[in-house]
Design a protein around this motif. Sequence first.
Motif, short mmCIF file in Angstrom:
data_model
loop_
_atom_site.label_atom_id
_atom_site.label_comp_id
_atom_site.label_asym_id
_atom_site.label_seq_id
_atom_site.Cartn_x
_atom_site.Cartn_y
_atom_site.Cartn_z
N ARG A 27 -7.83 16.60 -0.27
CA ARG A 27 -7.91 15.94 1.03
C ARG A 27 -7.06 14.67 1.00
NH1 ARG A 27 -11.49 16.55 5.02
NH2 ARG A 27 -11.63 14.32 5.33
N GLN A 28 -6.61 14.27 2.17
CA GLN A 28 -5.85 13.03 2.31
C GLN A 28 -6.82 11.86 2.47
OE1 GLN A 28 -2.34 12.70 2.31
NE2 GLN A 28 -2.84 10.54 2.16
N TYR A 29 -6.61 10.82 1.69
CA TYR A 29 -7.38 9.58 1.75
C TYR A 29 -6.40 8.42 1.84
CZ TYR A 29 -11.59 12.15 0.61
OH TYR A 29 -12.65 13.02 0.65
N GLY A 32 -4.01 8.28 -0.91
CA GLY A 32 -3.17 9.46 -1.11
C GLY A 32 -4.00 10.73 -1.20
N LEU A 33 -3.36 11.81 -1.64
CA LEU A 33 -4.05 13.08 -1.80
C LEU A 33 -5.01 13.00 -2.98
CD1 LEU A 33 -1.16 15.63 -1.23
CD2 LEU A 33 -3.07 15.14 0.30
N CYS A 34 -6.24 13.46 -2.77
CA CYS A 34 -7.26 13.42 -3.82
C CYS A 34 -8.01 14.74 -3.86
CB CYS A 34 -8.27 12.30 -3.55
SG CYS A 34 -7.58 10.65 -3.53
N THR A 62 -13.32 10.21 8.14
CA THR A 62 -12.65 10.85 7.01
C THR A 62 -13.01 10.28 5.65
OG1 THR A 62 -10.75 9.38 7.25
CG2 THR A 62 -10.65 11.51 8.40
N ASP A 63 -13.52 9.06 5.59
CA ASP A 63 -13.72 8.38 4.30
C ASP A 63 -15.19 8.01 4.08
OD1 ASP A 63 -13.52 6.93 1.96
OD2 ASP A 63 -11.88 5.65 2.67
#
Length: 136
Positions: A27-29, A32-34, A62-63
Motif C-alpha cells: 500500500r502507498q503511505y 512510500g510503498l509499504c 488511509t493511515d
Amino acid sequence: MNAPAQLTPPAIGEIWPGQGGIYGGIRQYPEGLCHIIFAAEDVPGRHAYGEYGTSVEATSRTDGRANTAILIAREGKHPAAIAAAGYTAGGHSDFYLASIGELHHGWQFLPESFATDWYYGSSTQFSAYAAYIHGL
C-alpha cells in the motif's frame, strides 16, 4: 560491510513468518510503498471507539498508524485504539487500529481473514458520534 537481508513476502493471504501476521500486499503511505501485515487473529474482546460526542483529528482514510497515534494521545479515551496498539504477535508490537482504507484493502484481498458476524471499527472518525465501520 554486509548488505541487509532482502525480505521476500509470501503470497497475499499467507502468514509471513517473523513479520507478525498475514501478508496483505503493498500500500502507498506518506513514507512510500509499504508491505501491510494484518493480525492473524482479532484482538480479544469488543472495544468501543471512544469519546462519543467529541471530534478528534483522526480522520485519515488511509493511515491507521497516524490515526491511532492521535487517539492514543487522548489519554485513555479510545479503548479500540489502545487494544490494537497493545496487541503483540510474532515478536512484533507495532500494530495499530486500521483506517477505513486499510480495512477495505483487507476485505478486498483477505476476506476470509475477517469474521462475518460483526462489524469492524476503523481508526477513521466519521463524525463526533461515530467512526467508519466495515461490515463483513
